[in-house]
Enzyme design. Structure first.
Site, PDB file in Angstrom:
ATOM      1  N   HIS A  36      -1.812   2.190  -0.732  1.00  0.00           N
ATOM      2  CA  HIS A  36      -1.228   2.243  -2.074  1.00  0.00           C
ATOM      3  C   HIS A  36      -1.284   0.891  -2.777  1.00  0.00           C
ATOM      4  O   HIS A  36      -1.030  -0.153  -2.192  1.00  0.00           O
ATOM      5  CB  HIS A  36       0.162   2.875  -2.086  1.00  0.00           C
ATOM      6  CG  HIS A  36       1.245   2.134  -1.370  1.00  0.00           C
ATOM      7  ND1 HIS A  36       1.941   1.101  -1.964  1.00  0.00           N
ATOM      8  CD2 HIS A  36       1.777   2.280  -0.136  1.00  0.00           C
ATOM      9  CE1 HIS A  36       2.867   0.665  -1.116  1.00  0.00           C
ATOM     10  NE2 HIS A  36       2.779   1.347   0.004  1.00  0.00           N
ATOM     11  N   ASP A  46       2.447  -4.684   2.347  1.00  0.00           N
ATOM     12  CA  ASP A  46       2.815  -3.347   1.829  1.00  0.00           C
ATOM     13  C   ASP A  46       2.432  -3.264   0.367  1.00  0.00           C
ATOM     14  O   ASP A  46       3.227  -3.618  -0.496  1.00  0.00           O
ATOM     15  CB  ASP A  46       4.315  -3.114   2.029  1.00  0.00           C
ATOM     16  CG  ASP A  46       4.717  -1.688   1.709  1.00  0.00           C
ATOM     17  OD1 ASP A  46       3.823  -0.842   1.553  1.00  0.00           O
ATOM     18  OD2 ASP A  46       5.925  -1.428   1.619  1.00  0.00           O
ATOM     19  N   GLU A  60       3.444   4.699  -4.696  1.00  0.00           N
ATOM     20  CA  GLU A  60       4.022   5.161  -3.428  1.00  0.00           C
ATOM     21  C   GLU A  60       5.495   4.813  -3.367  1.00  0.00           C
ATOM     22  O   GLU A  60       6.328   5.634  -3.029  1.00  0.00           O
ATOM     23  CB  GLU A  60       3.277   4.537  -2.242  1.00  0.00           C
ATOM     24  CG  GLU A  60       3.625   5.182  -0.894  1.00  0.00           C
ATOM     25  CD  GLU A  60       4.901   4.636  -0.254  1.00  0.00           C
ATOM     26  OE1 GLU A  60       5.492   5.336   0.580  1.00  0.00           O
ATOM     27  OE2 GLU A  60       5.320   3.517  -0.583  1.00  0.00           O
ATOM     28  N   GLU A  61       5.817   3.554  -3.697  1.00  0.00           N
ATOM     29  CA  GLU A  61       7.200   3.089  -3.522  1.00  0.00           C
ATOM     30  C   GLU A  61       8.176   3.910  -4.355  1.00  0.00           C
ATOM     31  O   GLU A  61       9.264   4.256  -3.904  1.00  0.00           O
ATOM     32  CB  GLU A  61       7.313   1.605  -3.897  1.00  0.00           C
ATOM     33  CG  GLU A  61       6.407   0.676  -3.079  1.00  0.00           C
ATOM     34  CD  GLU A  61       6.775   0.620  -1.608  1.00  0.00           C
ATOM     35  OE1 GLU A  61       7.727   1.307  -1.190  1.00  0.00           O
ATOM     36  OE2 GLU A  61       6.099  -0.105  -0.868  1.00  0.00           O
ATOM     37  N   ASP A  95      -0.724   2.336   5.889  1.00  0.00           N
ATOM     38  CA  ASP A  95       0.464   1.854   5.153  1.00  0.00           C
ATOM     39  C   ASP A  95       1.567   1.433   6.116  1.00  0.00           C
ATOM     40  O   ASP A  95       2.709   1.853   6.016  1.00  0.00           O
ATOM     41  CB  ASP A  95       0.962   2.960   4.195  1.00  0.00           C
ATOM     42  CG  ASP A  95       2.112   2.478   3.304  1.00  0.00           C
ATOM     43  OD1 ASP A  95       2.286   1.249   3.165  1.00  0.00           O
ATOM     44  OD2 ASP A  95       2.824   3.339   2.755  1.00  0.00           O
ATOM     45  N   HIS A 130       9.153  -5.236   1.949  1.00  0.00           N
ATOM     46  CA  HIS A 130       9.997  -5.071   0.754  1.00  0.00           C
ATOM     47  C   HIS A 130      10.858  -6.302   0.445  1.00  0.00           C
ATOM     48  O   HIS A 130      11.878  -6.192  -0.238  1.00  0.00           O
ATOM     49  CB  HIS A 130      10.916  -3.841   0.883  1.00  0.00           C
ATOM     50  CG  HIS A 130      10.187  -2.540   0.872  1.00  0.00           C
ATOM     51  ND1 HIS A 130      10.837  -1.321   0.817  1.00  0.00           N
ATOM     52  CD2 HIS A 130       8.864  -2.245   0.892  1.00  0.00           C
ATOM     53  CE1 HIS A 130       9.940  -0.344   0.820  1.00  0.00           C
ATOM     54  NE2 HIS A 130       8.736  -0.873   0.871  1.00  0.00           N
TER      55      HIS A 130
HETATM   56 ZN    ZN Z   1       6.949   0.120   0.967  1.00  0.00          ZN
HETATM   57 ZN    ZN Z   2       3.881   1.167   1.769  1.00  0.00          ZN
END
Ligand code: ZN
Ligand code: ZN
Length: 458
Positions: free
Chosen positions: A270, A282, A316-317, A343, A415
């Site tokens: 993503h 990520d 995605e998030e 991912d 994150h």
């Molecule tokens: Zn994530």
């Molecule tokens: Zn991710």
């Protein structure tokens, strides 16, 4: 006799030896290739963080188109869709009593704003989500709920799955009981003072309240304060912007099949990320790994039989990308040979889960034979999930591969502002590309039918 040998031929391709030789050559080439690193370096340096709905997300779309073209992909497509986006504004938190001092927080995607000027209230602290859930309705009226449950470090990422409701459901549970705000210990395995954000579930008919993650040391500080027995008061100030219909895009490019181009293998990562870091692990890593694997296959003297399509999913998030993609491609689904997503960071692949019934197929035995130098193996248990962007296609019947990465350190940085390029080990990333490239080549240049194998296994 004739029938028997014909069916044998159908199972074992005449060029099984070629498949093994080329897959091993791709593996070795990938281990020495820097394409994946170059792609994630480019994305994190030239775009940086790219949350859904931000100007950077649009720049990332253009970056993706240019990157696919520069790397020799064909049929480069931008597929627009709309989804909900939450964008961070100003955030601050501090203890105002009994011992005034600042706290380090990051709001959750979906959080409400505080009233102008912030809100101040007394803390109700719980050591686990279950303790919070044991409170009766109305028991926490006017309180700022703090939950300090810890995440467990695991190699397979299951510690994250287990603690996930603390972030996704906790705010809703607090609001249901009358809380005015919700703070939780970050879903993190690290001890830095950087909080880890993420999305929460939609509020539904529950009243939205401000919700944020505390860094792990800040969660522990609040435990120490609460242990003093005096009321702890926190002042919280949070602003954000919500776009109900933010523009978003899934961008794809193909290595077109030489003989059966309509049979498609769909893989990718993503393109969107959270805002505090640069979205390196990520999921710049997943975008880079799958792009590099397909690009190496595209450089072979002859393309494999089937098409390999790399998709950079655009939300995605905050959700919406996988659903939009599955809906736009539902007519194509019967021709989708396999789906998969990278991912889980950039740590090495240690286990590969295949669709049910596939591990015994000759082509997958060939794949298993190229894995030992990568210190990876084919799992006994079948694949299940694949990744959130491919899961809607999996639910609609697409076979899926799970390339399981070593996630031991992933949740130290995930994150948070520490999701940056320096956390990626180029060698481990190249190992991922090697596993994907050899696997994709074997699937693309054979006629392996995962649906039939799965049906036989029932
Ligand atoms: Zn994530
Ligand atoms: Zn991710």
């Amino acid at each position: 006799m004739l029938a028997a040998s014909a069916s044998l031929l159908a199972v074992a391709p005449a060029h099984a030896g070629d498949l093994a030789t080329t897959a091993a050559a791709l593996r070795d080439k990938a281990l020495a290739d820097s394409t994946a690193w170059d792609v994630v370096e480019s994305l994190t340096t030239e775009i940086g963080p790219r949350p859904t709905g931000s100007p950077a997300a649009a720049r990332a779309r253009d970056w993706a188109v240019a990157k696919f073209k520069a790397l020799g992909f064909e049929n480069v497509k931008v597929e627009p869709f709309e989804t909900r986006s939450w964008l961070r504004g100003q955030e601050s938190a501090e203890v105002v009593a009994p011992y005034p001092q600042p706290l380090h927080i990051l709001g959750l995607g979906g959080s409400a704003q505080t009233p102008k000027g912030g809100l101040e209230a007394e803390v109700a602290l719980f050591k686990s989500l279950a303790e919070l859930q044991a409170q009766p309705p109305g028991a926490l009226t006017g309180k700022i709920v703090v939950v300090t449950e810890k995440m467990t470090r695991t190699m397979d990422g299951s510690g994250y799955g287990a603690i996930n409701p603390l972030r996704t459901l906790g705010p809703i549970e607090a609001s249901k009981r009358g809380a005015v705000a919700y703070l939780h210990r970050s879903l993190s395995t690290d001890d830095t003072r950087l909080p880890h954000t993420g999305a929460m579930r939609p509020w539904g008919d529950v009243k939205p309240i401000p919700a944020a993650a505390l860094s792990t040391p800040d969660a522990e500080l609040l435990e120490h304060l609460a242990a003093r027995g005096q009321p702890v008061r926190i002042k919280l100030s949070m602003t954000s912007t919500v776009l109900e219909k933010a523009p978003a895009w899934n961008v794809s490019g193909e290595i077109r099949g030489s003989e059966a181009p309509d049979e498609v293998i769909i893989i990718g990562g993503h393109l969107d990320s959270w805002d505090p870091g640069t979205g390196a692990i990520d999921d710049g890593a997943g975008v880079a790994i799958t792009t590099a694997a397909a690009k190496l296959i595209g450089e072979l003297p002859k393309h494999p039989r089937r098409t390999i399509r790399v998709v950079m999913w655009g939300s995605e998030e905050q959700g919406g990308a996988g659903e939009a993609y599955a809906a736009a491609h539902k007519d194509e689904l019967p021709k989708v040979v396999l789906v998969g997503e990278s991912d889980e960071g950039a740590g090495r692949i240690w286990k590969v889960a295949l669709p049910k019934g596939a591990a015994g197929a000759p082509q997958m035995k060939t794949f298993a034979s190229v894995l030992p130098p990568l210190k990876a193996f084919v799992a006994d248990d079948p694949s299940r999930f694949g990744g959130s962007d491919v899961f809607p296609m999996v639910m609609a019947g697409a076979p899926v591969v799970d390339m399981q990465q070593d996630a031991s350190r992933y949740f130290d940085w995930h994150h948070s502002a520490d999701d940056t390029l320096d956390k990626i080990d180029p060698g481990e990333m190249a190992q991922n590309v090697a596993a994907w490239a050899s696997f994709l080549y074997i699937v693309a240049d054979s006629d392996i039918d995962f649906r039939a194998l799965s049906a036989e296994a029932k």
